[in-house]
Design an enzyme around this catalytic site. Structure first.
Site, PDB file in Angstrom:
ATOM      1  N   TYR A  56      64.607  45.089 -13.934  1.00  0.00           N
ATOM      2  CA  TYR A  56      65.299  43.987 -14.478  1.00  0.00           C
ATOM      3  C   TYR A  56      66.762  43.866 -14.393  1.00  0.00           C
ATOM      4  O   TYR A  56      67.607  44.797 -15.059  1.00  0.00           O
ATOM      5  CB  TYR A  56      64.737  43.752 -15.668  1.00  0.00           C
ATOM      6  CG  TYR A  56      65.169  42.186 -16.142  1.00  0.00           C
ATOM      7  CD1 TYR A  56      64.758  41.128 -15.852  1.00  0.00           C
ATOM      8  CD2 TYR A  56      66.109  42.288 -17.450  1.00  0.00           C
ATOM      9  CE1 TYR A  56      65.220  39.800 -16.348  1.00  0.00           C
ATOM     10  CE2 TYR A  56      66.583  41.052 -17.854  1.00  0.00           C
ATOM     11  CZ  TYR A  56      66.248  40.020 -17.304  1.00  0.00           C
ATOM     12  OH  TYR A  56      66.730  38.837 -17.698  1.00  0.00           O
ATOM     13  N   GLY A  63      64.918  36.105 -16.961  1.00  0.00           N
ATOM     14  CA  GLY A  63      64.197  35.304 -17.972  1.00  0.00           C
ATOM     15  C   GLY A  63      62.806  35.119 -17.443  1.00  0.00           C
ATOM     16  O   GLY A  63      62.425  36.167 -17.039  1.00  0.00           O
ATOM     17  N   HIS A  86      74.026  28.873 -15.194  1.00  0.00           N
ATOM     18  CA  HIS A  86      74.077  29.085 -16.452  1.00  0.00           C
ATOM     19  C   HIS A  86      75.378  28.238 -16.989  1.00  0.00           C
ATOM     20  O   HIS A  86      75.512  28.356 -18.173  1.00  0.00           O
ATOM     21  CB  HIS A  86      73.993  30.624 -16.961  1.00  0.00           C
ATOM     22  CG  HIS A  86      72.677  31.218 -16.763  1.00  0.00           C
ATOM     23  ND1 HIS A  86      71.827  30.975 -15.485  1.00  0.00           N
ATOM     24  CD2 HIS A  86      72.093  31.999 -17.614  1.00  0.00           C
ATOM     25  CE1 HIS A  86      70.583  31.772 -15.790  1.00  0.00           C
ATOM     26  NE2 HIS A  86      70.736  32.184 -16.817  1.00  0.00           N
ATOM     27  N   ASN A 199      75.321  38.187 -21.128  1.00  0.00           N
ATOM     28  CA  ASN A 199      74.309  38.581 -22.159  1.00  0.00           C
ATOM     29  C   ASN A 199      74.941  39.131 -23.347  1.00  0.00           C
ATOM     30  O   ASN A 199      74.333  40.140 -23.556  1.00  0.00           O
ATOM     31  CB  ASN A 199      73.205  39.450 -21.520  1.00  0.00           C
ATOM     32  CG  ASN A 199      72.043  39.183 -21.750  1.00  0.00           C
ATOM     33  OD1 ASN A 199      71.640  38.262 -22.917  1.00  0.00           O
ATOM     34  ND2 ASN A 199      71.064  39.978 -21.196  1.00  0.00           N
TER      35      ASN A 199
END
Length: 524
Positions: A56, A63, A86, A199
């Site tokens: 990941y 997501g 984003h 993040n």
């Protein structure tokens, strides 16, 4: 080390460092230790990227789209795309200091060696800060979970040489032009890097740290104005005795009472005038000032503890960890693990707590102002502190303005952190709303500054209308400094807005605190 330079290592930074970069334009440098940690964590990512198994953030979508394995030839595009897609903020641009705090805190986490970002990307982030290039970040776009995604994406977009940014002169221009003008090469993101730049809870944390900086000044300022109001109302300082506060040993309460006593030392307005009136004790807004301000101070201390813990954290998902075995595989003594540390609940809660405390501090200050203006409760002061009541309205409408600000503070005290809303096709089904909590706290801090300014304006006028009675030396120093700063004293009606603006600046920029402390010494 130059006092205007903050050197980033792997162990985090202080709240003072954040304020210095965000508000003071301090330069940022990366330590050799940080560069080594960056290189080591990047080696883990490069090794994972070469394996066929999906990991990941390295070789998958994001997501709810994390189930797709991305081939090596598409991974640079994947990282560009996450930033572009984003960067979906809307609304007005947020303040420059907020964006600088956001950028600096993300760089702080990158330098922890837990994100897998290459050293050259971190160096480019520092170069943006040092060139005073401020990405155009919009008000709306963060749910405070999986980080402040849209705000951080707009910052990463600037790093790529795309979108808009504000230059050192305050003009918003294409980011590519600004980077070229300062000799900064746009970054070509590689595996994991796009995700790592987005993040984190950096926006809400930066706003928390700056709110703490402001509120620490405002709480001391509110102790001063409460003491001035007590003087103007001919109150008693006996309720501030240390032994009374020792039997309810909340640290903030004791500090507030001690501050008020210092400000009132030597006053000719307190302690012996109540014998001339039917008062047995002062009203709650005067007598309980230390209890209310103290509870807020203790809340502020808790908020600072949370902020300091966050500054020692590395918030990203996934993160690079040393050693061990995981489902992602062992790679050269390191591994990558998914986690939920990006959830903003710890920060969101204290942002909401502080908005509640600010509302109550503003509320009690307004009640003291109202008492000063009411001839039935002010113990001999003229109605509305007017020069010729009836012909003059005095500070009647100044209190209206203060009351409106208090009412707004009460609305801003409604918690944002309980208002979770699901996103990302229910993959991100519980979010913190910490960015929203931070935005409303910034508004609350501004309102509280204005409320304290109105109390200052009323209390100093009330003191000067007690003809023949001399205030404490600290109060006299405050009055002298306030008048020099354009905060007018008693007299016929005048255009009030400029006076109130001068009072707001006097409080907000620390003039009130400096004037009082020139007599009392440092207040707690």
């Amino acid at each position: 080390m130059d006092m205007h330079t903050v050197v980033l290592g792997v162990a985090g930074v202080s709240t003072a460092d954040v304020v210095a970069v965000a508000r003071g334009n301090a330069r940022v440098e990366l330590s050799p230790e940080a560069l080594d940690a960056l290189a080591a964590s990047r080696a883990v990512i490069d090794a994972l990227a070469a394996k066929p198994e999906p990991v990941y953030g390295v070789s998958t979508g994001f997501g709810a789209l994390a189930t797709r394995h991305i081939s090596p030839d598409l991974r640079a595009q994947l990282q560009r795309n996450i930033v572009r897609s984003h960067a979906a903020g809307m609304g007005p641009l947020v303040e420059r200091e907020v964006v600088r705090a956001l950028m600096f805190l993300r760089l702080k986490t990158v330098c922890s060696g837990r994100t897998g970002v290459r050293p050259e990307v971190a160096q480019a982030m520092a170069a943006l800060l040092n060139a005073s290039i401020t990405p155009a970040v919009h008000e709306y776009g963060s749910l405070g979970c999986s980080g402040d995604l849209a705000p951080l994406s707009h910052c990463a977009l600037t790093l790529m040489g795309e979108g808009d940014a504000e230059g050192p002169d305050g003009t918003v221009r294409p980011a590519a032009e600004l980077l070229a003008a300062h000799g900064i090469e746009p970054v070509e993101l590689r595996e994991k890097e796009g995700l790592a730049l987005l993040n984190g809870t950096d926006g809400m944390l930066g706003m928390l740290i700056m709110a703490i900086d402001d509120l620490e000044r405002l709480y001391r300022s509110a102790d001063i104005t409460a003491a001035l109001s007590l003087e103007a109302l001919l109150g008693t300082e006996k309720v501030l005795a240390p032994e009374l506060h020792a039997i309810r040993p909340h640290p903030g309460q004791g500090a507030a009472a001690a501050n008020m006593l210092k400000v009132l030392a030597g006053s000719g307005l307190t302690g012996h005038h109540q014998d001339d009136s039917p008062r047995v004790q002062d009203a709650y807004s005067v007598r309980c000032a230390p209890q209310v301000a103290g509870a807020g101070r203790d809340t502020l201390a808790h908020a600072r503890l949370v902020a300091e813990r966050e500054l020692a954290a590395a918030v990203d998902n996934p993160v690079v960890l040393p050693g061990g075995t995981s489902h992602d595989g062992v790679v050269g003594g390191g591994r990558v693990e998914s986690n939920g540390n990006f959830h903003g609940a710890p920060v969101a809660y204290v942002l909401d707590f502080l908005a509640i405390a600010a509302a109550d501090l503003g509320s009690i200050a307004e009640r003291r102002t109202d008492r000063l203006l009411d001839k039935n409760r002010s113990h001999g002061l003229p109605p509305f502190l007017a020069d010729d009541a009836g012909v003059d309205s005095g500070l009647m409408i100044a209190q209206y303005t203060q009351a409106a600000l208090v009412s707004e503070l009460k609305r801003l005290a409604v918690p944002a952190s309980v208002d979770s809303i699901p996103s990302s096709a229910m993959q991100e089904d519980h979010v913190s709303m910490g960015w929203s909590a931070a935005r409303k706290l910034r508004t609350a801090v501004g309102n509280l500054t204005r409320i304290i300014a109105v109390e200052l304006y009323a209390a100093t006028r009330g003191i000067e209308l007690r003809h023949g009675l001399e205030p404490a030396p600290a109060g006299r120093a405050v009055i002298t400094a306030a008048r020099a700063a354009g905060v007018a004293g008693p007299g016929p009606d005048r255009f009030l807005a400029p006076d109130l603006a001068a009072a707001e600046e006097f409080v907000g920029h620390g003039g009130l605190l400096a004037a009082a402390e020139s007599v009392t010494g440092a207040l707690d």
